[in-house]
Motif scaffolding. Structure first.
Motif, PDB file in Angstrom:
ATOM      1  N   ALA A   4       0.841  -1.193   0.000  1.00 45.05           N
ATOM      2  CA  ALA A   4       0.000   0.000   0.000  1.00 45.05           C
ATOM      3  C   ALA A   4       0.877   1.244   0.000  1.00 45.05           C
ATOM      4  N   LEU A   5       0.543   2.194  -0.854  1.00 42.04           N
ATOM      5  CA  LEU A   5       1.194   3.499  -0.899  1.00 42.04           C
ATOM      6  C   LEU A   5       0.204   4.532  -0.362  1.00 42.04           C
ATOM      7  N   ILE A   6       0.633   5.285   0.638  1.00 37.38           N
ATOM      8  CA  ILE A   6      -0.211   6.302   1.269  1.00 37.38           C
ATOM      9  C   ILE A   6       0.474   7.645   1.110  1.00 37.38           C
ATOM     10  N   THR A   7      -0.175   8.609   0.467  1.00 42.02           N
ATOM     11  CA  THR A   7       0.393   9.949   0.385  1.00 42.02           C
ATOM     12  C   THR A   7      -0.012  10.749   1.623  1.00 42.02           C
ATOM     13  N   GLY A   8       0.802  11.748   1.939  1.00 35.80           N
ATOM     14  CA  GLY A   8       0.530  12.536   3.146  1.00 35.80           C
ATOM     15  C   GLY A   8       0.559  11.702   4.402  1.00 35.80           C
ATOM     16  N   ALA A   9       1.550  10.801   4.489  1.00 39.90           N
ATOM     17  CA  ALA A   9       1.565   9.802   5.566  1.00 39.90           C
ATOM     18  C   ALA A   9       2.338  10.233   6.801  1.00 39.90           C
TER      19      ALA A   9
END
Length: 225
Positions: A4-9
């Motif tokens: 999983a890639l999460i932006t603003g993490a």
């Protein structure tokens, strides 16, 4: 494990989503280089930082080039903006649309081959402003209405992917404190959603069995804790 890639993490809701997915996913934690991003990666042993400026399209291309398969993409990065139409110049419209909409569209475009490979799931963190417009929120709401349209278009064009839009009400985060300060109000976080509550809804959507497609989730604060 799936990836999983999460932006603003690095903080707030993005960090809460990362914590919720950590037991079941290998994580790429997206954000600008910062001590906060490094700390959440250390906390979630095995998570990797994915340091990129989302509005730098050359940087974005380089950062996505080596991702060949991706199970989950969570678009969480975004900025707020307040001001009436009269008060909001063209440069502010460009800034808000570039971060909240165009960067998400470009990142989605670049990662579509990897998402198709995994028959993956895209989650767009939207806002109540993506469903209604209040005075003084024109540019921000336009970016969120656009984000809703982007999600709907991807859902229609990519039948092998699941695409979920989450419309949360106000969340008790550092960003919310800044917004309330701009509004000139007194901050009371108990009136807002807890980041972990919204993160739980995102995680539940991702874990929904494959025979179902969770298209939209709307969350409103009750004012109770």
């Amino acid at each position: 494990m799936p990836t999983a890639l999460i932006t603003g993490a690095s903080r707030g809701l993005g960090a809460a989503i990362a914590r919720g997915l950590a037991p079941t996913h290998d994580l790429l934690l997206g954000g600008r280089p910062s001590s906060e991003l490094d700390e959440i990666a250390l906390e979630l042993d095995g998570a990797a930082t994915w340091e990129v400026e989302l509005t730098d399209h050359d940087d974005l291309y380089s950062a996505t080039e080596m991702i060949t398969s991706l199970d989950v993409l969570v678009h969480n990065a975004g900025i707020g903006s307040l001001g009436t139409i009269e008060e909001t110049p063209a440069d502010e419209w460009r800034r808000v649309l570039e971060v909240n909409l165009i960067a998400a569209a470009e990142l989605t475009r670049l990662l579509l081959p990897a998402l198709r490979q995994a028959r993956g799931h895209i989650v767009f963190i939207n806002s109540g402003a993506g469903r209604r417009v209040n005075p003084g929120w024109g540019a921000y709401a336009a970016s969120k209405f656009g984000l809703r349209a982007l999600a709907d278009a991807v859902r229609g064009e990519e039948p092998d992917l699941r695409v979920t839009t989450v419309f949360p009400g106000r969340i008790d985060t550092d960003m919310q404190q800044e917004i309330v300060a701009m509004e000139g109000g007194d901050y009371d976080g108990t009136r807002f959603l807890v980041p972990e509550t919204v993160a739980a809804a995102v995680v539940n959507a991702i874990h929904t069995p494959i025979d179902a497609h969770p298209e939209e989730i709307v969350l409103r604060p009750t004012g109770r804790r």
